[in-house]
Scaffold this motif. Sequence first.
Motif, PDB file in Angstrom:
ATOM      1  N   LEU A 158       0.878  -1.188   0.000  1.00 27.42           N
ATOM      2  CA  LEU A 158       0.000   0.000   0.000  1.00 27.42           C
ATOM      3  C   LEU A 158       0.904   1.224   0.000  1.00 27.42           C
ATOM      4  CD1 LEU A 158      -1.452  -2.232   2.101  1.00 27.42           C
ATOM      5  CD2 LEU A 158      -3.150  -0.440   2.168  1.00 27.42           C
ATOM      6  N   GLY A 159       0.625   2.170  -0.895  1.00 31.16           N
ATOM      7  CA  GLY A 159       1.487   3.342  -1.010  1.00 31.16           C
ATOM      8  C   GLY A 159       0.861   4.586  -0.393  1.00 31.16           C
ATOM      9  N   GLY A 160       1.491   5.727  -0.683  1.00 35.44           N
ATOM     10  CA  GLY A 160       1.026   7.006  -0.158  1.00 35.44           C
ATOM     11  C   GLY A 160      -0.027   7.633  -1.059  1.00 35.44           C
ATOM     12  N   GLY A 161      -0.777   8.565  -0.512  1.00 31.35           N
ATOM     13  CA  GLY A 161      -1.802   9.238  -1.298  1.00 31.35           C
ATOM     14  C   GLY A 161      -2.283  10.489  -0.605  1.00 31.35           C
TER      15      GLY A 161
ATOM     16  N   CYS B 265       3.017   5.522   4.456  1.00 30.82           N
ATOM     17  CA  CYS B 265       2.380   6.819   4.686  1.00 30.82           C
ATOM     18  C   CYS B 265       0.846   6.738   4.695  1.00 30.82           C
ATOM     19  CB  CYS B 265       2.921   7.847   3.698  1.00 30.82           C
ATOM     20  SG  CYS B 265       2.689   9.511   4.310  1.00 30.82           S
ATOM     21  N   ALA B 266       0.142   7.126   3.647  1.00 28.43           N
ATOM     22  CA  ALA B 266      -1.315   6.971   3.666  1.00 28.43           C
ATOM     23  C   ALA B 266      -1.669   5.514   3.938  1.00 28.43           C
ATOM     24  CB  ALA B 266      -1.923   7.442   2.352  1.00 28.43           C
ATOM     25  N   GLY B 267      -0.925   4.595   3.323  1.00 36.03           N
ATOM     26  CA  GLY B 267      -1.155   3.158   3.545  1.00 36.03           C
ATOM     27  C   GLY B 267      -0.974   2.786   5.001  1.00 36.03           C
ATOM     28  N   PHE B 268       0.046   3.338   5.635  1.00 35.73           N
ATOM     29  CA  PHE B 268       0.313   3.120   7.064  1.00 35.73           C
ATOM     30  C   PHE B 268      -0.911   3.555   7.875  1.00 35.73           C
ATOM     31  CE2 PHE B 268       3.536   4.806  10.540  1.00 35.73           C
ATOM     32  CZ  PHE B 268       2.997   3.942  11.482  1.00 35.73           C
TER      33      PHE B 268
ATOM     34  N   HIS C 241       4.035  14.466   4.643  1.00 37.88           N
ATOM     35  CA  HIS C 241       2.779  14.063   5.294  1.00 37.88           C
ATOM     36  C   HIS C 241       2.420  14.987   6.442  1.00 37.88           C
ATOM     37  CE1 HIS C 241       4.841  12.219   8.894  1.00 37.88           C
ATOM     38  NE2 HIS C 241       5.840  12.234   8.052  1.00 37.88           N
ATOM     39  N   ARG C 242       1.151  14.899   6.854  1.00 34.42           N
ATOM     40  CA  ARG C 242       0.676  15.572   8.064  1.00 34.42           C
ATOM     41  C   ARG C 242       0.391  14.551   9.166  1.00 34.42           C
ATOM     42  NH1 ARG C 242      -2.058  20.676   8.141  1.00 34.42           N
ATOM     43  NH2 ARG C 242      -2.285  20.236  10.356  1.00 34.42           N
TER      44      ARG C 242
ATOM     45  N   THR D  81       5.662   2.431   7.360  1.00 33.50           N
ATOM     46  CA  THR D  81       6.639   3.514   7.463  1.00 33.50           C
ATOM     47  C   THR D  81       6.072   4.785   6.833  1.00 33.50           C
ATOM     48  OG1 THR D  81       8.880   4.192   6.839  1.00 33.50           O
ATOM     49  CG2 THR D  81       7.740   2.768   5.290  1.00 33.50           C
ATOM     50  N   TYR D  82       6.642   5.933   7.228  1.00 33.02           N
ATOM     51  CA  TYR D  82       6.332   7.183   6.528  1.00 33.02           C
ATOM     52  C   TYR D  82       7.302   7.420   5.374  1.00 33.02           C
ATOM     53  CZ  TYR D  82       2.517   8.822   9.420  1.00 33.02           C
ATOM     54  OH  TYR D  82       1.288   8.960  10.012  1.00 33.02           O
ATOM     55  N   LEU D  83       8.227   6.509   5.140  1.00 37.89           N
ATOM     56  CA  LEU D  83       9.274   6.744   4.139  1.00 37.89           C
ATOM     57  C   LEU D  83       8.837   6.404   2.712  1.00 37.89           C
ATOM     58  CD1 LEU D  83      11.032   6.967   6.683  1.00 37.89           C
ATOM     59  CD2 LEU D  83      12.783   5.667   5.481  1.00 37.89           C
TER      60      LEU D  83
END
Length: 249
Positions: A58-61, A92-95, A150-151, A188-190
Amino acid sequence: MIDEIGIVLVYPELLGTYGDRGNALALMHRAAGRGVVSRLIPAAVEEPLPRYGDIYLLGGGEDSAQRLAARSLLADHAAHAILGSRPCLAVCAGFQILAQQFEDADGRPQPGLGLLDVTCGRLALRAVGEVVTEPLNLPDVPTLTGFENHRGTAVLGPQARPLGRVIAGVGNGEHRWDGAVQGATLATYLHGPVLVRNPALADHLLASAIGELPPYRDDDVERLRTERLDAADPRRHRTRRLLLGRWAA
Ligand code: GLN
């Protein structure tokens, strides 16, 4: 060791903003280096999550895409069991989606999938920039490099352990930690993509899915790692300043 794996990329149309699709390419590349064929399986939003994958990504978004992705996974009654029983990397968003709860753009709490004993909130200011972390719970993985944008925060409960200690950057925004490890789920946020910049983390995921791997060295990636760590790791700056000071004297 099995010789074919399926890598499921969860909702690339929603969770693809930060180039995290590259994590799938890194896994495929390092699997191929060991003679293992991999299939990339994109999972479409609002369709049942494929159940035959060996690794799930799952990735960021963006905030709105993140909400849609969370809703779609929550509506899929098999998703929790599928993701909870396979090696999974969430960025990130996935996290935040795999956490118990995260906050939307207006600061309203939204339910996550609850796969991680983690509660996400909001940072006062957006965290943007290079990150360096030292893994705390993966003995075979060296210093991690990536970037964040990210926030979201992350507060870990007793079932989750941090992925790394933050040397540079923000990460979870608590305890100088980044990410979470719980069972076979890594979060992770990375970005980076994180598996491209950190091949040992890619190998950790591959090994969780297919067993012990022969070594595989990728000199181009090692050069990229060195360049990024030289740019962002304050410990390297200190060493360089000390050496330069000695040479100048
Ligand atoms: N929208 C989320 C946040 O800002 C996730 C961002 C991301 O995936 N990079 O926290």
